[in-house]
Design a protein around this motif. Sequence first.
Motif, PDB file in Angstrom:
ATOM      1  N   ARG A  84      31.357  64.271  53.201  1.00  0.00           N
ATOM      2  CA  ARG A  84      31.626  65.336  52.210  1.00  0.00           C
ATOM      3  C   ARG A  84      31.120  66.683  52.719  1.00  0.00           C
ATOM      4  O   ARG A  84      31.782  67.720  52.526  1.00  0.00           O
ATOM      5  CB  ARG A  84      30.974  64.974  50.865  1.00  0.00           C
ATOM      6  CG  ARG A  84      31.647  63.814  50.145  1.00  0.00           C
ATOM      7  CD  ARG A  84      31.188  63.699  48.712  1.00  0.00           C
ATOM      8  NE  ARG A  84      29.795  63.319  48.590  1.00  0.00           N
ATOM      9  CZ  ARG A  84      29.352  62.075  48.476  1.00  0.00           C
ATOM     10  NH1 ARG A  84      30.225  61.064  48.495  1.00  0.00           N
ATOM     11  NH2 ARG A  84      28.057  61.819  48.350  1.00  0.00           N
ATOM     12  N   LEU A 129      33.583  67.969  55.323  1.00  0.00           N
ATOM     13  CA  LEU A 129      34.780  68.539  54.690  1.00  0.00           C
ATOM     14  C   LEU A 129      34.473  69.887  54.045  1.00  0.00           C
ATOM     15  O   LEU A 129      35.267  70.830  54.148  1.00  0.00           O
ATOM     16  CB  LEU A 129      35.329  67.567  53.649  1.00  0.00           C
ATOM     17  CG  LEU A 129      35.983  66.290  54.193  1.00  0.00           C
ATOM     18  CD1 LEU A 129      36.165  65.276  53.072  1.00  0.00           C
ATOM     19  CD2 LEU A 129      37.323  66.601  54.849  1.00  0.00           C
ATOM     20  N   GLU A 166      36.279  73.443  54.556  1.00  0.00           N
ATOM     21  CA  GLU A 166      36.954  74.122  53.443  1.00  0.00           C
ATOM     22  C   GLU A 166      36.443  75.550  53.291  1.00  0.00           C
ATOM     23  O   GLU A 166      37.208  76.475  52.996  1.00  0.00           O
ATOM     24  CB  GLU A 166      36.745  73.352  52.140  1.00  0.00           C
ATOM     25  CG  GLU A 166      37.500  73.990  50.978  1.00  0.00           C
ATOM     26  CD  GLU A 166      37.256  73.324  49.641  1.00  0.00           C
ATOM     27  OE1 GLU A 166      37.786  73.825  48.636  1.00  0.00           O
ATOM     28  OE2 GLU A 166      36.527  72.310  49.592  1.00  0.00           O
ATOM     29  N   LYS A 181      42.810  63.671  54.950  1.00  0.00           N
ATOM     30  CA  LYS A 181      43.059  63.107  53.615  1.00  0.00           C
ATOM     31  C   LYS A 181      42.319  61.777  53.449  1.00  0.00           C
ATOM     32  O   LYS A 181      41.714  61.510  52.400  1.00  0.00           O
ATOM     33  CB  LYS A 181      44.551  62.893  53.403  1.00  0.00           C
ATOM     34  CG  LYS A 181      45.375  64.162  53.223  1.00  0.00           C
ATOM     35  CD  LYS A 181      46.831  63.786  53.001  1.00  0.00           C
ATOM     36  CE  LYS A 181      47.728  64.990  52.883  1.00  0.00           C
ATOM     37  NZ  LYS A 181      49.150  64.619  52.678  1.00  0.00           N
ATOM     38  N   ALA A 196      38.660  62.376  52.916  1.00  0.00           N
ATOM     39  CA  ALA A 196      38.411  62.883  51.562  1.00  0.00           C
ATOM     40  C   ALA A 196      38.463  61.747  50.538  1.00  0.00           C
ATOM     41  O   ALA A 196      37.613  61.659  49.646  1.00  0.00           O
ATOM     42  CB  ALA A 196      39.420  63.970  51.218  1.00  0.00           C
ATOM     43  N   ARG A 197      39.457  60.875  50.659  1.00  0.00           N
ATOM     44  CA  ARG A 197      39.569  59.760  49.707  1.00  0.00           C
ATOM     45  C   ARG A 197      38.380  58.814  49.836  1.00  0.00           C
ATOM     46  O   ARG A 197      37.772  58.406  48.835  1.00  0.00           O
ATOM     47  CB  ARG A 197      40.857  58.991  49.962  1.00  0.00           C
ATOM     48  CG  ARG A 197      42.146  59.745  49.659  1.00  0.00           C
ATOM     49  CD  ARG A 197      43.331  58.784  49.711  1.00  0.00           C
ATOM     50  NE  ARG A 197      44.604  59.493  49.709  1.00  0.00           N
ATOM     51  CZ  ARG A 197      45.343  59.730  50.798  1.00  0.00           C
ATOM     52  NH1 ARG A 197      44.916  59.321  51.980  1.00  0.00           N
ATOM     53  NH2 ARG A 197      46.482  60.381  50.718  1.00  0.00           N
ATOM     54  N   TYR A 249      35.436  63.082  48.105  1.00  0.00           N
ATOM     55  CA  TYR A 249      35.218  64.530  48.189  1.00  0.00           C
ATOM     56  C   TYR A 249      35.917  65.268  47.050  1.00  0.00           C
ATOM     57  O   TYR A 249      37.077  64.981  46.728  1.00  0.00           O
ATOM     58  CB  TYR A 249      35.743  65.048  49.523  1.00  0.00           C
ATOM     59  CG  TYR A 249      35.552  66.535  49.716  1.00  0.00           C
ATOM     60  CD1 TYR A 249      34.278  67.089  49.735  1.00  0.00           C
ATOM     61  CD2 TYR A 249      36.646  67.391  49.865  1.00  0.00           C
ATOM     62  CE1 TYR A 249      34.083  68.445  49.920  1.00  0.00           C
ATOM     63  CE2 TYR A 249      36.463  68.743  50.059  1.00  0.00           C
ATOM     64  CZ  TYR A 249      35.182  69.268  50.076  1.00  0.00           C
ATOM     65  OH  TYR A 249      35.002  70.621  50.248  1.00  0.00           O
ATOM     66  N   ARG A 250      35.212  66.221  46.441  1.00  0.00           N
ATOM     67  CA  ARG A 250      35.778  67.079  45.412  1.00  0.00           C
ATOM     68  C   ARG A 250      35.863  68.508  45.952  1.00  0.00           C
ATOM     69  O   ARG A 250      34.840  69.174  46.100  1.00  0.00           O
ATOM     70  CB  ARG A 250      34.920  67.065  44.142  1.00  0.00           C
ATOM     71  CG  ARG A 250      34.898  65.711  43.447  1.00  0.00           C
ATOM     72  CD  ARG A 250      34.149  65.780  42.140  1.00  0.00           C
ATOM     73  NE  ARG A 250      34.152  64.497  41.454  1.00  0.00           N
ATOM     74  CZ  ARG A 250      33.603  64.289  40.260  1.00  0.00           C
ATOM     75  NH1 ARG A 250      32.972  65.293  39.635  1.00  0.00           N
ATOM     76  NH2 ARG A 250      33.647  63.088  39.704  1.00  0.00           N
ATOM     77  N   PRO A 251      37.052  68.984  46.264  1.00  0.00           N
ATOM     78  CA  PRO A 251      37.199  70.327  46.844  1.00  0.00           C
ATOM     79  C   PRO A 251      36.701  71.414  45.895  1.00  0.00           C
ATOM     80  O   PRO A 251      36.642  71.229  44.672  1.00  0.00           O
ATOM     81  CB  PRO A 251      38.710  70.448  47.064  1.00  0.00           C
ATOM     82  CG  PRO A 251      39.207  69.041  47.091  1.00  0.00           C
ATOM     83  CD  PRO A 251      38.337  68.277  46.153  1.00  0.00           C
ATOM     84  N   PHE A 257      42.169  73.923  49.446  1.00  0.00           N
ATOM     85  CA  PHE A 257      42.005  72.721  50.255  1.00  0.00           C
ATOM     86  C   PHE A 257      43.289  71.888  50.222  1.00  0.00           C
ATOM     87  O   PHE A 257      43.800  71.463  51.260  1.00  0.00           O
ATOM     88  CB  PHE A 257      40.824  71.906  49.719  1.00  0.00           C
ATOM     89  CG  PHE A 257      40.541  70.647  50.487  1.00  0.00           C
ATOM     90  CD1 PHE A 257      39.849  70.670  51.687  1.00  0.00           C
ATOM     91  CD2 PHE A 257      40.972  69.412  50.002  1.00  0.00           C
ATOM     92  CE1 PHE A 257      39.581  69.511  52.385  1.00  0.00           C
ATOM     93  CE2 PHE A 257      40.712  68.239  50.698  1.00  0.00           C
ATOM     94  CZ  PHE A 257      40.007  68.286  51.891  1.00  0.00           C
TER      95      PHE A 257
END
Length: 585
Positions: free
Chosen positions: A198, A201, A205, A224, A227-228, A232-234, A239
Amino acid sequence: MRAEDQSAADRLLALVLNSGAHLWHNRPGLAVGDEWFPATRRQTGPHGRRARGGAEGVRVAPGLFVPAATHLYGSLLELYEIQPALMAHFASYSLTETEWRDLKVCCAALMLVQSRSGQPVRDDDGSIAFHDDDYRAVGEAMILHYEQGSSRMMTPKSVLRVAQLLENPDIAELNRAADFADPAGRRPPLGRWPRAARQWLAFRERNLPLLEGLVKAGYKETIKQIARKSGYRPESERFFEVLGWPQKQAGGGHRTLGLDGGMRLRRQERFDGLDEAEICERIVTGRLSYKEAVGRLPAGTGLTAAIMVALLPSLSDRELRLLTPTLEGLGLLADDEVRARWERAVRTATDQRALTIARNVHDRGLREKLEEAADNAARTAVEETIADDLEIMFLIDKSGSMEGAIEQSKEALSRILAGFPLDRLHIAAFDTTGWVLRPRAASRVAVRHMLDGVRASGGTTHGAAIRALHHAGVRIPAGHRLLVIVVGDEAGESGATLSAVFSMFGYRPAALAMIVNVAWQRGDTVRAAAAEMGVPFSEVEVAQFDDPYQVTRVLSALLDAPVPTSATFGWVEKVMATPLLEKPL
């Protein structure tokens, strides 16, 4: 030496010398025992499929080759259990000092889940005296390490593979057995990977050019997946826009970004309906990479010479070498400008993959250039490691016990010896008599020519090679160190006898090394001689030199190991001197 008698330093050197197998393969393969071989249509037999040499194998799909992964991870785990600090430094060393991507993945995975995580250590009265070492932070730092323009960082694919490795049932079982997780737990332990992923990422971002560059390089789907898997929460819709990733509300109704229909998703449009000139214009104006463009080409057009020329500026030297057969097939290597760029790429080779590529090239001149690239890679590895005072003596066993194995020895030596300066290289073959061998040039072709007449026959007397070199006038200058590397099965005279021959002719090896190639039965002549003389000893299996990436690694490790005081002091000291990686602020 028995495994239980090996120190952590011994195990570390053995791991680097004998763990060259790749963990991930992007093409179908054949598993023969714990070895992976490439599968071809012709490798079929009455009971399934066959690998090199006719051995039957089991077809395996592209992806992680589990036997190699468990071997490498298990070796690292054994090292950690003996000396955690050495493993932590080695993990840092692997990222900053090597190009071995699979090793980096394994080291990061282990560091992220091992049990030294900064726990408080308490006094007798229950108060906190200090905190234990936090080696999980080293694993996080491996994921998060960023150095602009450097190739020694974790790629998106490597970040994802750390999690995929830890999720493998066999690796998860190793971690549970090591008490890194609840033995009864159902989920595989990922340690701090989700948090590190996270953060990885989030950094990209907040620095959108980095994220855009990774998408451009073809890592969109990999990002992707990271992130899954990490949850991860953008921070913003940008993003999703950069990734061209449409969103829909989750079952729990907790998502807030990218649901109002206002996102401008970036999509990679195909080139359907465009002619060759228009495709080239799109590539040039959009500065598209090879990976971006090839996947968008119309089926009827394919990769043409003009399109390839438009893509050339985006190719790295490594990609250009790998695409040699394509460039040849399109006729582009007949162009002076393209040929000059390709030859520059060949000169920068750092591994011997060019030998594999050469098999798919028709033009003899191109094949010779690719073979030259392999020579350059070996030469570079030697130049970066060998000291000015180091002399190398190669002794090649050609006795009858080597029948069936001598050809493999020749191939390995042709890959290795091309890297050594001839004025400090002394070679002899032996059975009960020794013959001095001298290549006419420092090249793979010259070494192969030198070895063509060597045939397996006769008894085994290692000292005969020493005697032949001395009679030929080989002397080691005062103040120079001598590394003796023997190629064979060690089935000869006693170690004490060989030690006495070295002394008789005035040779004082600083270290002995063994390239093990056993046809029938292995002896212990060289190991026993090293023990008799009290000098370092290291060994590597000859099969390791089949791996084009392992040749330069092994040369560096073998040449770093020999010092007068300890078998692994020089190389392990370098590892321990590597600062532990720290997470960036």
